[in-house]
Every structure is written in structure tokens, then in C-alpha cells.
Write an enzyme that holds these catalytic residues in place. Sequence first.
Site, PDB file in Angstrom:
ATOM      1  N   CYS A   1      15.436 -17.333   2.883  1.00 25.29           N
ATOM      2  CA  CYS A   1      16.628 -16.673   2.332  1.00 25.29           C
ATOM      3  C   CYS A   1      17.869 -17.027   3.140  1.00 25.29           C
ATOM      4  CB  CYS A   1      16.416 -15.164   2.318  1.00 25.29           C
ATOM      5  SG  CYS A   1      17.833 -14.261   1.685  1.00 25.29           S
TER       6      CYS A   1
ATOM      7  N   GLU B   1      28.962 -10.565  -1.352  1.00 24.83           N
ATOM      8  CA  GLU B   1      28.965 -11.178  -2.674  1.00 24.83           C
ATOM      9  C   GLU B   1      28.304 -10.280  -3.715  1.00 24.83           C
ATOM     10  OE1 GLU B   1      29.285 -15.868  -1.744  1.00 24.83           O
ATOM     11  OE2 GLU B   1      27.262 -15.094  -1.845  1.00 24.83           O
TER      12      GLU B   1
ATOM     13  N   CYS C   1      24.174  -7.894  -9.863  1.00 19.88           N
ATOM     14  CA  CYS C   1      23.371  -7.973  -8.641  1.00 19.88           C
ATOM     15  C   CYS C   1      24.258  -7.523  -7.475  1.00 19.88           C
ATOM     16  CB  CYS C   1      22.915  -9.422  -8.473  1.00 19.88           C
ATOM     17  SG  CYS C   1      21.915  -9.675  -7.029  1.00 19.88           S
TER      18      CYS C   1
ATOM     19  N   HIS D   1       5.918 -12.255  -2.174  1.00 15.55           N
ATOM     20  CA  HIS D   1       6.027 -13.678  -1.795  1.00 15.55           C
ATOM     21  C   HIS D   1       4.805 -14.314  -1.158  1.00 15.55           C
ATOM     22  CE1 HIS D   1      10.085 -13.157  -2.996  1.00 15.55           C
ATOM     23  NE2 HIS D   1      10.459 -12.495  -1.926  1.00 15.55           N
TER      24      HIS D   1
ATOM     25  N   CYS E   1      19.394 -16.317  -6.615  1.00 16.53           N
ATOM     26  CA  CYS E   1      18.694 -15.478  -5.632  1.00 16.53           C
ATOM     27  C   CYS E   1      18.578 -16.208  -4.311  1.00 16.53           C
ATOM     28  CB  CYS E   1      17.252 -15.208  -6.047  1.00 16.53           C
ATOM     29  SG  CYS E   1      17.076 -14.301  -7.516  1.00 16.53           S
TER      30      CYS E   1
ATOM     31  N   CYS F   1      13.888 -13.152   6.546  1.00 25.25           N
ATOM     32  CA  CYS F   1      12.958 -13.867   5.675  1.00 25.25           C
ATOM     33  C   CYS F   1      13.319 -15.354   5.745  1.00 25.25           C
ATOM     34  CB  CYS F   1      13.054 -13.358   4.244  1.00 25.25           C
ATOM     35  SG  CYS F   1      12.656 -11.611   4.115  1.00 25.25           S
TER      36      CYS F   1
ATOM     37  N   SER G   1       9.487  -7.554  -2.862  1.00 23.53           N
ATOM     38  CA  SER G   1       9.504  -8.966  -2.489  1.00 23.53           C
ATOM     39  C   SER G   1       8.221  -9.280  -1.747  1.00 23.53           C
ATOM     40  CB  SER G   1      10.715  -9.247  -1.601  1.00 23.53           C
ATOM     41  OG  SER G   1      11.893  -9.125  -2.354  1.00 23.53           O
TER      42      SER G   1
ATOM     43  N   CYS H   1      21.869  -9.496   6.778  1.00 22.35           N
ATOM     44  CA  CYS H   1      20.564  -8.854   6.646  1.00 22.35           C
ATOM     45  C   CYS H   1      19.801  -9.021   7.950  1.00 22.35           C
ATOM     46  CB  CYS H   1      19.775  -9.481   5.502  1.00 22.35           C
ATOM     47  SG  CYS H   1      18.240  -8.601   5.139  1.00 22.35           S
TER      48      CYS H   1
ATOM     49  N   GLY I   1      21.282  -8.154   1.839  1.00 23.37           N
ATOM     50  CA  GLY I   1      20.847  -6.990   2.604  1.00 23.37           C
ATOM     51  C   GLY I   1      19.540  -6.394   2.127  1.00 23.37           C
ATOM     52  N   GLU I   2      19.015  -5.503   2.959  1.00 24.67           N
ATOM     53  CA  GLU I   2      17.796  -4.777   2.615  1.00 24.67           C
ATOM     54  C   GLU I   2      18.197  -3.329   2.286  1.00 24.67           C
ATOM     55  OE1 GLU I   2      14.500  -5.022   1.948  1.00 24.67           O
ATOM     56  OE2 GLU I   2      14.707  -2.860   1.749  1.00 24.67           O
TER      57      GLU I   2
HETATM   58  N1  SAH Z   1      16.199  -7.468   0.786  1.00 26.47           N
HETATM   59  C1  SAH Z   1      15.814  -7.212  -0.553  1.00 26.47           C
HETATM   60  C2  SAH Z   1      16.843  -7.619  -1.605  1.00 26.47           C
HETATM   61  C3  SAH Z   1      17.556  -8.938  -1.453  1.00 26.47           C
HETATM   62  S1  SAH Z   1      16.838 -10.457  -1.960  1.00 26.47           S
HETATM   63  C4  SAH Z   1      14.488  -7.846  -0.830  1.00 26.47           C
HETATM   64  O1  SAH Z   1      13.969  -8.541   0.030  1.00 26.47           O
HETATM   65  O2  SAH Z   1      13.923  -7.606  -1.888  1.00 26.47           O
HETATM   66  C5  SAH Z   1      16.557 -10.463  -3.669  1.00 26.47           C
HETATM   67  C6  SAH Z   1      15.359 -11.363  -4.050  1.00 26.47           C
HETATM   68  O3  SAH Z   1      15.655 -12.768  -3.911  1.00 26.47           O
HETATM   69  C7  SAH Z   1      14.175 -11.093  -3.157  1.00 26.47           C
HETATM   70  O4  SAH Z   1      12.981 -11.071  -3.869  1.00 26.47           O
HETATM   71  C8  SAH Z   1      14.211 -12.290  -2.252  1.00 26.47           C
HETATM   72  O5  SAH Z   1      13.010 -12.481  -1.601  1.00 26.47           O
HETATM   73  C9  SAH Z   1      14.600 -13.395  -3.206  1.00 26.47           C
HETATM   74  N2  SAH Z   1      15.041 -14.604  -2.532  1.00 26.47           N
HETATM   75  C10 SAH Z   1      15.571 -14.712  -1.298  1.00 26.47           C
HETATM   76  N3  SAH Z   1      15.850 -15.998  -1.000  1.00 26.47           N
HETATM   77  C11 SAH Z   1      15.494 -16.712  -2.084  1.00 26.47           C
HETATM   78  C12 SAH Z   1      15.585 -18.110  -2.401  1.00 26.47           C
HETATM   79  N4  SAH Z   1      16.108 -18.987  -1.542  1.00 26.47           N
HETATM   80  N5  SAH Z   1      15.151 -18.498  -3.598  1.00 26.47           N
HETATM   81  C13 SAH Z   1      14.665 -17.618  -4.486  1.00 26.47           C
HETATM   82  N6  SAH Z   1      14.574 -16.296  -4.244  1.00 26.47           N
HETATM   83  C14 SAH Z   1      14.986 -15.850  -3.057  1.00 26.47           C
END
Ligand code: SAH
Length: 380
Positions: free
Chosen positions: A134, A107, A120, A236, A355, A131, A234, A127, A180-181
Site C-alpha cells: 500500500c 485524498e 472513498c 489479503h 485502491c 501494509c 482487508s 497510516c 488510514g486505518e
Molecule cells: N486501512 C484500511 C482502509 C484503507 S485501504 C484497510 O486496510 O482496510 C482500502 C483497501 O485497499 C484495503 O483493502 C487495502 O488493503 C487495499 N489496497 C491497499 N493498497 C492496495 C494496492 N496497491 N492495490 C490494491 N489494493 C490495495
Amino acid sequence: MKSVLVQDKKNCMNNSEKINLLDFTSEKLKAFFLERGDKPFRATQIIKWIHQHGVDKFSEMTNVSKTLRAELETIAEIRPLEIAIDDQSSDGTRKWLLRLPDGNCIETVFIPEDDRGTLCVSSQVGCALDCTFCSTARQGFNRNLTVAEIIGQLWLAKKLLQPNPESERVISNVVMMGMGEPLLNFDNVVDAMTLMLDDNAYGLSKRRVTLSTSGVVPALDRLREKVEVSLAISLHAPNNALRDQLVPVNKKYPIEQLIASCQRYMVGKAARERITIEYVMLNGINDSDQNAHELVNVLKDVPVKVNLIPFNPFPETRYQRSSNNRIHRFRDILVNAGLVVITRKTRGEDIDAACGQLAGKINDKSRRDIHFARIESSTE
Ligand code: SAH
């Protein structure tokens, strides 16, 4: 909300043996032409045709000799991604489900705002990082995207959003925040971002291309030498016990190592440059006053701006979004401690484009169907 099913091909395997020129940076295309005994300036011409003008046919490359065009036609192609679904949110956010030659889908999301348009981009199919908040994580990891599949997202979005390439730029920013990462697909992501910055391709400034990572420290340390872009982390969670649960890669590269790597990344950068710290607001999990104070402490020696992201729910998640009051209170503590804080607006929720909601569609990782087919044929 508008959703258009663009194609419905059951079998979309691409059996083309031709070289896809979307895979090449300017440098690599120059090397390709040199090896063939052609002039390297051909590379610049062709990169411009492909990425500036959005051309995918050699016949349209009018300043390239007819002979070379005919030769290229036999060995190479510009092979765009296929659109499976084109979704538009009531807030203008657009999401494309793109089908790859092997049948997997990824996507890409476009987020229009008053002063910018952000694309984006995904870097992997699925991935591996798991996490817990996600939705991409839940489908597991299938494979890395090629350079063509990464830059192909920008190529296609630009063409769809800005049909006349000479008109004003619609996509002003790119964030590697899709599925993805990115640092686990290092070489391909570096090449794709090199094209984003290349003046002969997309010419975006390094402040407008952002790589977001969960914190793969050794790769982060290598990034600076390869390509200069903005960084988002990220984070968190403000302590290792909590971050181990939310972002499991933390067990390998804990917060202290990640912060030290961020400091190295910023050495020699202009004073106004900052790393974006992403912090998803999870009700009752990481959003207490104490968490905010801990976060202030963790970030005290790095130039950052904090991006608070209201959690975006997806089916069967165990988490809930923090209340607006809680987010404001959390933000105030950070701001009072002198941090720059932005609360991210949720966009495209009605089409699952926010996100963490990107799910794509991947082939069964176990390849169970192929496996069973083999077993069946061997027992026949
Ligand atoms: N793997 C990379 C990029 C992808 S995620 C990373 O971890 O940064 C892009 C952003 O969206 C990251 O900060 C991720 O932690 C956040 N994200 C993932 N799931 C989410 C959710 N359910 N709600 C809000 N943000 C989320």
C-alpha cells in the site's frame, strides 16, 4: 484526464478559534445547545442546514432566530476543507487532494458507476499499519483526522457533485477505504459515520456505509455497539505466515482472532448480510491454487463475499499484479467452493486514485524543519 490546481496557498494555517460545527453529531449538538440554555431542537435544524442543504453560513439558516444566528456567528463556524487539486480520470473517477488547516493533505475519491456513486473517504493523515503493498503506508503516520475533516469530505463532495441538494442523490455509498486505518481513529470515525446514517444529515442506509479495516480486533469488537455499518476486512492472505508479511498488524491479531471477531460482528444480523473480504491479487505471492483452497477453508464459517482486487502498482513497489488468467482461476476455485466472489474493477488509475495509490501529502513527521529552526535560534 483533467487536473485542476484549485488553490496554491503557501501558508494555509487556519488560526480560527471558533468551534467548527462540522465536528458535531446531532446528539453532541443537542448537548451543546442545552448547555447554552437553548432549545435542543435547534440542533436538528442546524444539522439539516449543514448536511442536507450544504449551507456554511448562518445567514442562510432562515428558520433559526436572528438573535441565535448572530450569537452563533461570534463563537462558531462551518469550516469546510480546502481543495488543493481536483483531478478527473478519463473513466469519470474524481479525486480531490484536500488541504487541512495544518498544511497536511489527504485524498478523497468519487467513483461513479451505473447503479451507484461511491465516495472513498480518508480517516487519517498517512497510516501506521505498514501494509507492504500500500502506497499510503510508505508515508508513515502523521495524525488522526477530526470528525469535521472526515465528514467534511462527504460535505464537500456532495456540494461539488450535486449542486442542487434537492436533486437526486449522486453519492449513494460511502466507503472508509481512503488513507488510514479507520479503527485506529475510532471515536472520530464513529461520529462521522453516525452523521452519514443520520436522517437529518445524509440518511444513508447502513448497507451503504462500509468501514474497511486491516483487523484491529478489540476496536472491531467495540464497533457494533457504537454504530451499525457494513464491514470490509482487508485479509489479503489465507495463512498467518503470509499475512504477517503483507499486513503486519496480523502479528498482533492473527487470522483466527480476526475471523472470530467477524463472527461476533455478524451475530443476530439478517441472513443476507455479508462481510466483504478484500483480497489484493499479488503475482506469485498470494494467488496460487493452494492459496485459494486455504482461503476457502479460512472463510468457511463466516457469511462473506470475497472482493478480489487486482494490485494497483505505485513507484518502487516490489509487487506486480496477478495476470487476468490467474485471477480468473483463483476466482473459479472460490466460486466452486460456494463463495460469492466479485473481482473489483480498477478505476481512476490514470490519476492515481485506485485502491492503495492514495498518497496525499503530509508534513514531515519528524518535524525536522521546526527542530532545526529551534537549534539554529538557540545557537544564535
Ligand atoms: N486501512 C484500511 C482502509 C484503507 S485501504 C484497510 O486496510 O482496510 C482500502 C483497501 O485497499 C484495503 O483493502 C487495502 O488493503 C487495499 N489496497 C491497499 N493498497 C492496495 C494496492 N496497491 N492495490 C490494491 N489494493 C490495495
